[in-house]
Motif scaffolding. Structure first.
Motif, short mmCIF file in Angstrom:
data_model
loop_
_atom_site.label_atom_id
_atom_site.label_comp_id
_atom_site.label_asym_id
_atom_site.label_seq_id
_atom_site.Cartn_x
_atom_site.Cartn_y
_atom_site.Cartn_z
N GLU A 23 0.83 -1.21 0.00
CA GLU A 23 0.00 0.00 0.00
C GLU A 23 0.86 1.26 0.00
N MET A 24 1.86 1.28 0.86
CA MET A 24 2.72 2.46 0.94
C MET A 24 3.54 2.62 -0.33
N ALA A 25 4.05 1.52 -0.86
CA ALA A 25 4.82 1.59 -2.10
C ALA A 25 3.98 2.22 -3.22
N LYS A 26 2.74 1.79 -3.31
CA LYS A 26 1.84 2.34 -4.33
C LYS A 26 1.60 3.83 -4.10
N MET A 27 1.45 4.22 -2.83
CA MET A 27 1.19 5.62 -2.49
C MET A 27 2.34 6.54 -2.87
N ILE A 28 3.58 6.03 -2.79
CA ILE A 28 4.73 6.89 -3.11
C ILE A 28 5.28 6.65 -4.51
N GLY A 29 4.70 5.67 -5.21
CA GLY A 29 5.10 5.45 -6.59
C GLY A 29 6.37 4.66 -6.79
N VAL A 30 6.59 3.67 -5.92
CA VAL A 30 7.75 2.78 -6.08
C VAL A 30 7.26 1.34 -5.99
N SER A 31 8.11 0.41 -6.34
CA SER A 31 7.73 -1.01 -6.24
C SER A 31 7.84 -1.47 -4.79
N PRO A 32 7.02 -2.45 -4.41
CA PRO A 32 7.13 -3.00 -3.06
C PRO A 32 8.52 -3.57 -2.78
N LYS A 52 9.67 13.04 0.99
CA LYS A 52 8.60 13.95 1.39
C LYS A 52 7.25 13.23 1.40
N ALA A 53 7.01 12.38 0.40
CA ALA A 53 5.76 11.61 0.35
C ALA A 53 5.68 10.64 1.53
N VAL A 54 6.79 9.98 1.84
CA VAL A 54 6.83 9.06 2.97
C VAL A 54 6.51 9.81 4.26
N ALA A 55 7.11 10.98 4.44
CA ALA A 55 6.88 11.77 5.66
C ALA A 55 5.40 12.10 5.83
N GLN A 56 4.73 12.44 4.74
CA GLN A 56 3.30 12.74 4.83
C GLN A 56 2.51 11.50 5.23
N ILE A 57 2.85 10.38 4.66
CA ILE A 57 2.11 9.14 4.93
C ILE A 57 2.28 8.67 6.37
N ILE A 58 3.51 8.73 6.88
CA ILE A 58 3.75 8.25 8.25
C ILE A 58 3.61 9.36 9.29
N VAL A 59 3.17 10.52 8.84
CA VAL A 59 2.94 11.67 9.72
C VAL A 59 4.19 11.98 10.54
N CYS A 60 5.24 12.26 9.80
CA CYS A 60 6.55 12.56 10.38
C CYS A 60 6.98 13.93 9.87
N ASP A 61 7.77 14.62 10.65
CA ASP A 61 8.30 15.90 10.22
C ASP A 61 9.18 15.71 8.99
N VAL A 62 8.84 16.41 7.92
CA VAL A 62 9.56 16.28 6.65
C VAL A 62 11.04 16.59 6.84
N ASP A 63 11.35 17.66 7.56
CA ASP A 63 12.75 18.04 7.74
C ASP A 63 13.53 16.97 8.50
N GLU A 64 12.89 16.35 9.50
CA GLU A 64 13.57 15.29 10.26
C GLU A 64 13.88 14.10 9.35
N LEU A 65 12.92 13.72 8.52
CA LEU A 65 13.14 12.58 7.64
C LEU A 65 14.20 12.90 6.58
N LEU A 66 14.17 14.12 6.07
CA LEU A 66 15.19 14.53 5.10
C LEU A 66 16.57 14.56 5.76
N ALA A 67 16.63 14.96 7.03
CA ALA A 67 17.91 14.98 7.74
C ALA A 67 18.45 13.56 7.90
N ARG A 68 17.56 12.60 8.21
CA ARG A 68 17.98 11.20 8.31
C ARG A 68 18.55 10.73 6.97
N ARG A 69 17.86 11.08 5.89
CA ARG A 69 18.29 10.69 4.55
C ARG A 69 19.66 11.30 4.26
N SER A 70 19.81 12.57 4.58
CA SER A 70 21.05 13.28 4.31
C SER A 70 22.22 12.69 5.11
#
Length: 82
Positions: A23-32, A52-70
């Motif tokens: 479900e989440m993969a479909k929501m963000i446009g990637v394969s499972p 950013k799409a993941v952050a919206q789905i899991i109700v997480c702060d976008v900046d925090e998730l981007l910082a983890r990615r970075s």
């Protein structure tokens, strides 16, 4: 910020919200398969728009998730330059 890796964090938050992998993969446009590998840290975190799409789905702060990615991206680069 915790030392939990990007993929583990996303998986924990996704499961806590009872959102299926497919479900989440479909929501963000990637394969499972791709999302599963990201969550298991076999693949690096996805591009910024997907994060950013993941952050919206899991109700997480976008900046925090981007910082983890970075942080992981920076770590990956440093480990390859050694």
């Amino acid at each position: 910020m915790s030392t939990e890796r990007f993929g583990a964090f996303v998986r924990r938050e996704r499961e806590a919200r009872e959102i299926g992998l497919r479900e989440m993969a479909k929501m963000i446009g990637v394969s499972p398969t791709y999302l599963s590998k990201v969550e298991r840290d076999e693949f690096p975190p996805p591009a910024e728009d997907k994060v950013k799409a993941v952050a919206q789905i899991i109700v997480c702060d976008v900046d925090e998730l981007l910082a983890r990615r970075s942080e992981e991206h920076t770590s990956e680069l440093q480990s390859h330059s050694d």
